[in-house]
Design an enzyme around this catalytic site. Structure first.
Site, PDB file in Angstrom:
ATOM      1  N   GLU A   1       1.635 -12.938  -2.714  1.00 15.49           N
ATOM      2  CA  GLU A   1       0.327 -13.539  -2.462  1.00 15.49           C
ATOM      3  C   GLU A   1      -0.745 -12.857  -3.295  1.00 15.49           C
ATOM      4  O   GLU A   1      -0.996 -11.658  -3.131  1.00 15.49           O
ATOM      5  CB  GLU A   1      -0.018 -13.405  -0.975  1.00 15.49           C
ATOM      6  CG  GLU A   1      -1.388 -13.938  -0.598  1.00 15.49           C
ATOM      7  CD  GLU A   1      -1.714 -13.688   0.862  1.00 15.49           C
ATOM      8  OE1 GLU A   1      -2.903 -13.770   1.212  1.00 15.49           O
ATOM      9  OE2 GLU A   1      -0.795 -13.410   1.638  1.00 15.49           O
TER      10      GLU A   1
ATOM     11  N   GLN B   1       1.045   8.357  -4.546  1.00 14.99           N
ATOM     12  CA  GLN B   1       1.177   7.408  -5.647  1.00 14.99           C
ATOM     13  C   GLN B   1       1.661   8.093  -6.916  1.00 14.99           C
ATOM     14  O   GLN B   1       1.648   9.308  -7.033  1.00 14.99           O
ATOM     15  CB  GLN B   1      -0.169   6.709  -5.893  1.00 14.99           C
ATOM     16  CG  GLN B   1      -0.601   5.807  -4.752  1.00 14.99           C
ATOM     17  CD  GLN B   1      -1.979   5.199  -4.963  1.00 14.99           C
ATOM     18  OE1 GLN B   1      -2.618   5.422  -5.993  1.00 14.99           O
ATOM     19  NE2 GLN B   1      -2.468   4.444  -3.980  1.00 14.99           N
TER      20      GLN B   1
ATOM     21  N   LEU C   1       0.830  -1.203   0.000  1.00 19.08           N
ATOM     22  CA  LEU C   1       0.000   0.000   0.000  1.00 19.08           C
ATOM     23  C   LEU C   1       0.866   1.255   0.000  1.00 19.08           C
ATOM     24  O   LEU C   1       1.669   1.465   0.899  1.00 19.08           O
ATOM     25  CB  LEU C   1      -0.923   0.019   1.221  1.00 19.08           C
ATOM     26  CG  LEU C   1      -1.799   1.275   1.381  1.00 19.08           C
ATOM     27  CD1 LEU C   1      -2.751   1.404   0.200  1.00 19.08           C
ATOM     28  CD2 LEU C   1      -2.572   1.235   2.692  1.00 19.08           C
ATOM     29  N   ILE C   2       0.711   2.047  -1.036  1.00 21.82           N
ATOM     30  CA  ILE C   2       1.207   3.426  -1.045  1.00 21.82           C
ATOM     31  C   ILE C   2      -0.036   4.301  -0.994  1.00 21.82           C
ATOM     32  O   ILE C   2      -0.928   4.172  -1.844  1.00 21.82           O
ATOM     33  CB  ILE C   2       2.027   3.745  -2.320  1.00 21.82           C
ATOM     34  CG1 ILE C   2       3.216   2.784  -2.456  1.00 21.82           C
ATOM     35  CG2 ILE C   2       2.505   5.196  -2.270  1.00 21.82           C
ATOM     36  CD1 ILE C   2       4.237   2.873  -1.344  1.00 21.82           C
TER      37      ILE C   2
ATOM     38  N   GLY D   1       6.939   7.033  -7.859  1.00 25.21           N
ATOM     39  CA  GLY D   1       8.081   6.127  -7.781  1.00 25.21           C
ATOM     40  C   GLY D   1       8.337   5.547  -6.405  1.00 25.21           C
ATOM     41  O   GLY D   1       9.311   4.814  -6.211  1.00 25.21           O
ATOM     42  N   HIS D   2       7.463   5.831  -5.430  1.00 24.52           N
ATOM     43  CA  HIS D   2       7.692   5.330  -4.074  1.00 24.52           C
ATOM     44  C   HIS D   2       7.539   3.806  -3.997  1.00 24.52           C
ATOM     45  O   HIS D   2       8.279   3.134  -3.272  1.00 24.52           O
ATOM     46  CB  HIS D   2       6.724   5.995  -3.094  1.00 24.52           C
ATOM     47  CG  HIS D   2       6.978   7.455  -2.886  1.00 24.52           C
ATOM     48  ND1 HIS D   2       8.191   7.949  -2.430  1.00 24.52           N
ATOM     49  CD2 HIS D   2       6.173   8.541  -3.076  1.00 24.52           C
ATOM     50  CE1 HIS D   2       8.123   9.261  -2.335  1.00 24.52           C
ATOM     51  NE2 HIS D   2       6.912   9.648  -2.723  1.00 24.52           N
ATOM     52  N   GLY D   3       6.565   3.262  -4.712  1.00 22.51           N
ATOM     53  CA  GLY D   3       6.376   1.819  -4.692  1.00 22.51           C
ATOM     54  C   GLY D   3       7.593   1.092  -5.224  1.00 22.51           C
ATOM     55  O   GLY D   3       8.020   0.067  -4.662  1.00 22.51           O
TER      56      GLY D   3
END
Length: 415
Positions: A270, A242, A236-237, A245-247
């Site tokens: 998962e 969002q 989760l970002i 580029g954080h993810g």
């Protein structure tokens, strides 16, 4: 016609009492009282079906507005519900208003207040909430001034830290609104690792504060005989952060952290969403280019266009990729290397992809196993349907890979 949660087509006079939960709920992170007046920082939920039912609708209120404010560091919540009119069950005996508070209380923390003054009074102690866990990376975004980001790992013993547990339970509130079929983790299970992404900022009093803007949970499964197989569970970002580029940064940090552990066999995920598959493909592609250029760069790819055992073994050993993910990276690297105008090279690429897509459709004669999915069974036995299916899937794959390669090139340009 609007469909009420009772499954009844609403008569025209009642439609004003029916609304989309996703449209009437508004979130806002608060760092100062000024933020209360800033509508530009509001954001809406993506999912509410676990709270308000499959149709994600709320019935019984006219002009409904639900505001959920959250202090950026402590994650203390404020709930405000306003409406112009509530349906009168005496007038419409068949219908009654949904209990919004009861539905939300399943996920909102027990400390949530409906008193705005009480909520704002907690602003003065926001700087007391520092970071949790061990720092593994810091970075800055180009163009952002006086802002930095930190990635921390909270190890398996977090269940002994009561302050963290209370804080993290509040952070989990966002799961149900932004992850489909979300569920909380078992905090007594010591096989969980939590990776937290913080934004470091200065409040109005020039005090340093830390706001969590995203996180990823990882479960450590056992792999025979003496290995660990981490599985990425929740990603989760938060919406205001969002598409920056954080993810990618967070997932890369996790791979780099876990690949240092010789007991880690490979990293799985998962039930990954399409968005996560794209993110993982990008990170995997970058890892192989960075740490295994002798196998995955243009020259060796053109020299040996097939997936080799060495590629699979080294990608697992060095980058902790599964065989299936290595296969996808190999296809992307081959597409990067070839001349897209060369029909023969594109044919080789197409055969690589279709061979992978065809494998799940094959009947296992040795073990006499039928395919579990009847739809796939039909594809396995009908050549024309199979041909059409593979052609459609190939077009999807090549479009997906082209998007990943464009993202890869964009980030390379920033280095």
């Amino acid at each position: 016609m609007d469909l009420g949660e009772q499954g009844i087509l609403l008569p025209a006079p009642l439609r004003v009492f029916d609304c989309s939960a996703n449209e009437v709920i508004s979130f806002k992170f608060v760092r100062s009282e000024k933020d209360l007046e800033n509508d530009e920082i509001d954001f809406a939920p993506e999912f509410t079906h676990q709270i308000f039912g499959e149709n994600e609708r709320i019935f019984g209120y006219k002009d409904l507005a639900i505001d959920i404010y959250c202090l950026s560091s402590s994650l203390n919540f404020y709930l405000n519900i306003e409406f112009a009119e509530k349906i009168n069950p005496k007038k419409y005996q068949q219908f009654k208003a949904d209990d919004i508070v009861q539905a939300l209380n399943e996920w909102l923390p027990s400390t949530t207040t409906t008193n705005l003054d009480q909520f704002l009074s907690k602003l003065k102690t926001e700087q007391e909430y520092g970071t949790f866990g061990e720092q593994i990376l810091t970075y800055e975004l180009k163009g952002e001034k006086s802002t930095s980001y930190l990635i921390h790992r909270v190890n398996e013993n977090f269940c002994d830290d009561q302050k963290f547990l209370e804080w993290y339970t509040r952070l989990e509130t966002f799961l149900v609104f932004f992850i489909d079929a979300a569920s909380r983790i078992d905090k007594e299970d010591r096989n969980w690792i939590i990776y937290l992404l913080y934004q470091k900022y200065q409040n109005e009093n020039s005090q340093t504060c830390y706001a969590p803007i995203g996180y990823i949970t990882v479960y450590l499964y056992y792999a025979y005989p003496d290995k660990k197989r981490p599985r990425i569970s929740q990603v989760l970002i938060l919406p205001p952060y969002q598409r920056k580029g954080h993810g990618r940064r967070l997932l890369t940090a996790i791979y780099n952290d876990l690949r240092k552990d010789s007991r880690v066999q490979d990293i799985t995920a998962e039930d990954p969403s399409d968005e996560f598959v794209a993110l993982r493909d990008l990170v995997s592609l970058e890892l192989c280019h960075k740490y295994l250029p002798d196998l995955f760069s243009k020259e060796p790819m053109l020299k040996t266009p097939r997936l080799t055992k060495e590629m699979v073994v080294k990608a697992q050993d060095v980058c902790k990729l599964t065989r299936q993910e290595t296969r996808r990276v190999h296809e992307m690297c081959f597409l990067q290397a070839i001349n897209k105008s060369d029909d023969e090279q594109m044919k080789r690429f197409r055969l690589l992809v279709k061979q992978r897509l065809f494998e799940p459709l094959q009947f296992d004669k040795r073990r006499r196993l039928q395919l579990a999915d009847p739809a796939l069974e039909a594809l396995a036995t009908d050549p024309e349907k199979r041909k059409k299916y593979l052609a459609t899937q190939y077009e999807y794959v090549i479009e997906h890979y082209q998007n990943i390669i464009r993202a890869f090139n964009k980030y390379q340009d920033r280095i």
